[in-house]
Each structure stands twice: as structure tokens, then as C-alpha cells.
Design a protein around this motif. Structure first.
Motif, PDB file in Angstrom:
ATOM      1  N   ARG A 163       6.627  -6.429  -0.856  1.00  0.00           N
ATOM      2  CA  ARG A 163       7.224  -6.442  -2.203  1.00  0.00           C
ATOM      3  C   ARG A 163       8.537  -7.227  -2.261  1.00  0.00           C
ATOM      4  NH1 ARG A 163       7.675  -0.015  -2.315  1.00  0.00           N
ATOM      5  NH2 ARG A 163       5.576  -0.408  -1.492  1.00  0.00           N
ATOM      6  N   PHE A 179       4.786  -4.022 -12.603  1.00  0.00           N
ATOM      7  CA  PHE A 179       5.278  -3.935 -11.230  1.00  0.00           C
ATOM      8  C   PHE A 179       6.409  -4.924 -10.985  1.00  0.00           C
ATOM      9  CE2 PHE A 179       0.863  -2.282 -10.343  1.00  0.00           C
ATOM     10  CZ  PHE A 179       1.267  -0.986 -10.108  1.00  0.00           C
ATOM     11  N   LEU A 206      -6.218  -1.861  -8.740  1.00  0.00           N
ATOM     12  CA  LEU A 206      -5.837  -1.685  -7.337  1.00  0.00           C
ATOM     13  C   LEU A 206      -5.578  -3.029  -6.667  1.00  0.00           C
ATOM     14  CD1 LEU A 206      -8.298   1.173  -6.294  1.00  0.00           C
ATOM     15  CD2 LEU A 206      -5.831   1.348  -6.703  1.00  0.00           C
ATOM     16  N   TYR A 239      -2.124  -3.866  -7.684  1.00  0.00           N
ATOM     17  CA  TYR A 239      -1.162  -2.971  -7.026  1.00  0.00           C
ATOM     18  C   TYR A 239      -0.902  -3.379  -5.582  1.00  0.00           C
ATOM     19  CZ  TYR A 239       0.723   1.161  -4.758  1.00  0.00           C
ATOM     20  OH  TYR A 239       1.497   2.013  -4.009  1.00  0.00           O
ATOM     21  N   ASN A 262      -0.400  -5.148 -15.716  1.00  0.00           N
ATOM     22  CA  ASN A 262       0.039  -4.435 -14.513  1.00  0.00           C
ATOM     23  C   ASN A 262       0.952  -5.292 -13.644  1.00  0.00           C
ATOM     24  OD1 ASN A 262      -1.398  -1.722 -14.480  1.00  0.00           O
ATOM     25  ND2 ASN A 262      -3.110  -3.091 -14.864  1.00  0.00           N
ATOM     26  N   TYR A 319       6.333   1.395  -7.300  1.00  0.00           N
ATOM     27  CA  TYR A 319       5.087   1.413  -6.550  1.00  0.00           C
ATOM     28  C   TYR A 319       4.801   2.814  -5.999  1.00  0.00           C
ATOM     29  CZ  TYR A 319       6.236  -3.555  -6.630  1.00  0.00           C
ATOM     30  OH  TYR A 319       6.580  -4.824  -7.035  1.00  0.00           O
ATOM     31  N   SER A 354       2.603  -4.552  -4.075  1.00  0.00           N
ATOM     32  CA  SER A 354       3.310  -3.569  -3.245  1.00  0.00           C
ATOM     33  C   SER A 354       3.437  -4.020  -1.788  1.00  0.00           C
ATOM     34  CB  SER A 354       2.589  -2.215  -3.302  1.00  0.00           C
ATOM     35  OG  SER A 354       1.273  -2.321  -2.781  1.00  0.00           O
ATOM     36  N   ARG A 395       2.944   7.093  -9.716  1.00  0.00           N
ATOM     37  CA  ARG A 395       2.639   6.055 -10.706  1.00  0.00           C
ATOM     38  C   ARG A 395       1.182   5.606 -10.586  1.00  0.00           C
ATOM     39  NH1 ARG A 395       2.384   3.436 -15.401  1.00  0.00           N
ATOM     40  NH2 ARG A 395       1.540   1.342 -15.050  1.00  0.00           N
ATOM     41  N   VAL A 396       0.701   5.415  -9.361  1.00  0.00           N
ATOM     42  CA  VAL A 396      -0.689   5.026  -9.147  1.00  0.00           C
ATOM     43  C   VAL A 396      -1.629   6.132  -9.614  1.00  0.00           C
ATOM     44  CG1 VAL A 396      -2.386   4.351  -7.416  1.00  0.00           C
ATOM     45  CG2 VAL A 396      -0.040   3.541  -7.231  1.00  0.00           C
TER      46      VAL A 396
END
Length: 542
Positions: free
Chosen positions: A198, A141, A188, A191, A137, A147, A195, A151-152
Motif C-alpha cells: 500500500r 481505498f 476483492l 482490495y 472501490n 484496509y 492493500s 471494512r472488508v
């Protein structure tokens, strides 16, 4: 120079150019290699020194590319630095799927034979899975920079679609299938790490500061005794439930503690992945003797660490080993990666059977609780009593076929319900949750009135399934018509042009699938009922 494998061409005293990956300072890209021109002393750090004579006749040692009064030419066997090829790079997709496949195979046998004596090995395999969550992941990214909410949602669907329906239909708990919440939790974490802020991801020190901050959070959460854990996870109960005899909060703390550094280490590896790939390719551009000398030194060092881990933490009893896994589990992991990618041939080839198993690890993990095994993976499912080997073969075939179909179904439904549009995703999820609530309410009503016999439940399932199918078909019929494979080249619609829709037998096309499904469900139900009547069941214990 002319490229050639071990060509043995002459090299003069001019600067040697070669093909390599992007120079330092450029954003690393693990998906495709760049092509730049570098000097030999920069791109080939292990190039042996040459000897030059000075004006006094004394020998002077130097690198290729240095000026000298009287350079001495000699043959060498330098090979070009290979370009990045997706199918031949370190940890390519086929290799990681194979990796997951053989680990899943051993994991399933561990449960089937209740082989508690290999617990420590199985714990390392789970560590590898969680490590790959961070590695994969983070790479996505970093390279894609996507982001977006859809996508999530697509990723959360892939991890939780099947497990949610299992909890609803089997009356189980989410924590029972702890692998799914574990991967969701650490996905998560990756992520939000990538994000938030970023723009710092592509600065030299920005991403490093972010990872240092994440490391501090991990240390505060799991490695020191503080109330932070309970404050963040206040919504988890402490009442014993199925899959968490000590309460959900304690079970979740235990599961996450075992591998709380694994995802972070996977992110670190992903950040330095281009360097790892380039290191292998530069070594393989050297003469064979120097190539294997460099690989051998690193290999001996890694194997020494691995051996120390085997005779040390790995030999400890289960509960003592659990306390060390988060800190030492990366040693066998890195050792495996190094030796699995030692040569281009090892990186290029993989076993397709294990690759196919690796693609369905989530489904095979979940369905082992209810098909291959039963009683939530605590007993064996017996369809042919008295014939254990034949029974295992039959159950295994059903188990893998069902897992494969569920894998494809999950992807198909994800593509249908969660397209690359936020509005469409929200609309689809709203309809999906509305349907779940409606059917759940129907089940509660039937239970309150005592209509819970197998026959009545089967009738309700068929009727509700047909209604749901009819609603979906009515909503998507026009789109289905235009995308049908019956369209030939002359019927492809053109934007702005009027075209006649292909003619379908609407009644047969709409009615046939639910009828076939109902008949199949009825036949399977009769077979299952007959086998249960004549001895099929569960064997306690494993």
C-alpha cells in the motif's frame, strides 16, 4: 484579477494568478479541491496569445505574463477555474446513482418482456456496473486508506447478505445470482491490489507498476490458454447445477470473461480522475468559443469511435458479440461519461426517481427472481388473472416496496452486527453463523420426519423467530434503553456520572413486535393462499 463570469477585465503584463487544484506532484484528491496560485501560462493552457511590440516596432507573439517593452492591453473574458464541489464534479454520487437507476430499469424490462433482441445493449450495462466496482472501490481505498478487516466485512455483507439467505430459504445456488459473486470477486481484486504494498499507492510510478502487474495477471487468466484458471478455481465443480447447466466452473469462467477488463479500466479511470475533473474545469474557465472548440473536438473524436463500435462489434450476433465485449465495451461507457458531464448544469442535476432505483439495484436484481418474476426469473407472477396491466402494477408496487425495505434492512443489520471494531464483528458473525447452522439443522430434522406442510413450517418459523428475537433483545436491551428517542435533554447520560435509566414498560415493549410480526405473517399467508386457490400463479413462458 477580480473573479467574474465572463468579466472582460483588463490583464496587464504581470503574472496572472488564479485558483485551481493542487499542483502536479501533490497527491490527487477527488473529494475536495485544493487552492494554489499558478501562473496563467501553466493553469490556463488554452489562453490565446497576445501581441507585444519590440523596440524596433515589430510585433512579437507571446503569452500573458511575458515581459515586453511596450505591452498591449486588451480585454478578455477569462473565467476563474472552479473549485471542486462534490455535487457538481464529474461522476458525482447523485449522477452515478442515477446512472445505475436507469440501467437497472432497462435491465428489469429486458427480463420482464424477455427482450432477447436487445441482449447486446444489456451486456454493455452490466459492463458499466462492473466498471463502477473498480472505479468506486479504487477511489475509496486511495482516498481513505482504510484496509481494515471490518471494512472488508462490511462490503462483503452489503454484497452477499441477502443472496445467502435467498439460497438457504429458496433452495437455489449462489451462481444463479451471478451478479453478486461477480461484484464480490472484482471487489476483492481491487482490495488486494490496493492493500498489498500500500505504500506504493502514492508514489509516482509505484501504483503504475502495480496496475501493470494486475494487467499481466488478467491477461494470463483470461486471454491465453493456460491451466492457471483451473488451478486457482479448483474448488468450483463441473457438475450441472441450477444456474449453471455446464457446471459452476464453466459458468463462472463465462461470466467473468465477458467483463474481465472492466474493473481494471475503472481503476485506471479512478487513478486519472483528478486530471479529468481539472480538464473540464480548466476548459470551462476559457472564453466560450475556446471552451466549446476544445469540447467539440474531443466530442467528435469520441462519437466517431462510438459510431464505429455501433456499426461494427455491436451489430454482431449474441455469441460473436460476447467475444468482443471485454475489449470494446468501454467505448460506449466513456462516451456516455463524457457527454453526461459536458457542462456544469448537466453535472449538477440528476433525476431523483432513477437515483432512488439506483440505490437499490442489488435488491431489485435479486428480488426479480422471486417477486416481480418467479421460477428464478423464468415466468411471470400473476396475482390477478385476466387483468395483465393491473397485475403488473400490483406486482411492481409489491416488488419495489419489498426491495426498498430489504435495502434498509441490510444497512441496519450491517450497522448493528458489523461496527467499526474487529472483535465485535467476529463475535457477531460467530453468533450469526451459529444461528444459521441451528435453524438449518432444525429444517433437516423436520424434513427427515416428514413435517414439511406449509402450516407446520409457518408455526416453526414464528416460534423460532420469537426465540431469536428474545435472545437479541436480552443481549441489547440496556443499550436500547439508553439510545431510545424517549430520552430528553436532561436524561442524556454523562460519562462518569450516575443517571437513572428511563423507565419502559418492559413486557409490552418486548412482546409487541414479535406478536405484530406473527399476525402480519398470518394475514399475508391467508391472502396469498386465497389468491393461489382462485387462480393466482405463474405464467409460462415469459
Amino acid at each position: 484579477r477580480d473573479g467574474g463570469e465572463g468579466g472582460g477585465e483588463n490583464i496587464d503584463d504581470e503574472s496572472l494568478s488564479t485558483t485551481g487544484t493542487p499542483a502536479s506532484g501533490a497527491s490527487p484528491d477527488i473529494s475536495e479541491g485544493g487552492s494554489t496560485v499558478e501562473s496563467a501560462s501553466e493553469s490556463l493552457p488554452f489562453l490565446p496569445p497576445t501581441k507585444h511590440r519590440t523596440a524596433t516596432g515589430r510585433l512579437k507573439r507571446g503569452r500573458v505574463g511575458e515581459r515586453a517593452d511596450r505591452p498591449a492591453l486588451r480585454p478578455t473574458s477569462i473565467r476563474p477555474v472552479a473549485e471542486v464541489v462534490a455535487t457538481n464534479d464529474v461522476l458525482n454520487r447523485d449522477q452515478t446513482e442515477e446512472w445505475k437507476g436507469w440501467m437497472q430499469f432497462i435491465f428489469l424490462l429486458y427480463h420482464y418482456y424477455s427482450a432477447a433482441e436487445v441482449y447486446n445493449s444489456i451486456r454493455i450495462m452490466i459492463t458499466c456496473y462492473v466498471w463502477m466496482t473498480g472505479f468506486g472501490n479504487f477511489s475509496f481505498f486511495y482516498l481513505k486508506g482504510d484496509y481494515s478487516a471490518h471494512r472488508v466485512l462490511q462490503m462483503l455483507w452489503r454484497l452477499n447478505f441477502l443472496v445467502i439467505f435467498l439460497t438457504l430459504s429458496q433452495g437455489t445456488t449462489y451462481i444463479l445470482y451471478y451478479i453478486c459473486p461477480l461484484h464480490t470477486y472484482f471487489f476483492l481484486m481491487v482490495y488486494f491490489t490496493m492493500s498489498l504494498g500500500r505504500d506504493l499507492n502514492y508514489e509516482k510510478y509505484g501504483i503504475r507498476y502495480k496496475l501493470m502487474f494486475v494487467a499481466c495477471l488478467i491477461f494470463a487468466f483470461w486471454d491465453i490458454d493456460s491451466p492457471i484458471w483451473k488451478l486457482v478455481h479448483f474448488f468450483l465443480g463441473e457438475t450441472p447445477v441450477l444456474g449453471a447447466t455446464g457446471g459452476t466452473m464453466w459458468e463462472w469462467y463465462f461470466r467473468t470473461t465477458l467483463d474481465h477488463w472492466s474493473t481494471f479500466l475503472g481503476m485506471l479511470f479512478a487513478l486519472n480522475y483528478p486530471i479529468t475533473s481539472l480538464w473540464y474545469r480548466k476548459l470551462e474557465a476559457q472564453p466560450r468559443r475556446l471552451e466549446w472548440l476544445g469540447k467539440g473536438i474531443v466530442g467528435v473524436a469520441l462519437f466517431g469511435c462510438f459510431l464505429a463500435w455501433v456499426i461494427g462489434p455491436f451489430q454482431r450476433p449474441k455469441f460473436e458479440y460476447n467475444r468482443t465485449n471485454a475489449y470494446f465495451g468501454f467505448i460506449p461507457l466513456i462516451t456516455y461519461i463524457y457527454f453526461r458531464n459536458l457542462t456544469p448544469a448537466l453535472r449538477e442535476y440528476s433525476l431523483d426517481l432513477l437515483h432512488q432505483i439506483g440505490k437499490t439495484t442489488l435488491e431489485t436484481y435479486l428480488m426479480q427472481h422471486h417477486i416481480w418474476l418467479t421460477s428464478n426469473a423464468k415466468s411471470l407472477l400473476t396475482l390477478i388473472p385476466g387483468w395483465p396491466r393491473v397485475n403488473m402494477l400490483l406486482v411492481t408496487l409489491i416488488y419495489f416496496f419489498t426491495s426498498r425495505r430489504l435495502y434498509k434492512l441490510t444497512l441496519y443489520l450491517r450497522g448493528m452486527l458489523l461496527p467499526d471494531s474487529r472483535g465485535a464483528c467476529i463475535r457477531s458473525l460467530g453468533c450469526l453463523f451459529g444461528s444459521i447452522i441451528g435453524f438449518y439443522g432444525t429444517a433437516l430434522i423436520l424434513r427427515s420426519y416428514g413435517y414439511t406442510s406449509l402450516t407446520f413450517v409457518a408455526i416453526v418459523c414464528v416460534v423460532c423467530g420469537m426465540i431469536l428475537y428474545r435472545i437479541v433483545i436480552d443481549a441489547s436491551w440496556d443499550q436500547y434503553q439508553m439510545s431510545s428517542p424517549d430520552l430528553d435533554g436532561d436524561q442524556i447520560p454523562i460519562v462518569g456520572a450516575e443517571c437513572e435509566k428511563p423507565k419502559f414498560n418492559r413486557s409490552i415493549t418486548r412482546i409487541a413486535p414479535p406478536l405484530f410480526g406473527a399476525v402480519a405473517l398470518f394475514v399475508l399467508g391467508l391472502i396469498w393462499h386465497g389468491m393461489a386457490e382462485y387462480g393466482a400463479g405463474k405464467i409460462q413462458p415469459l
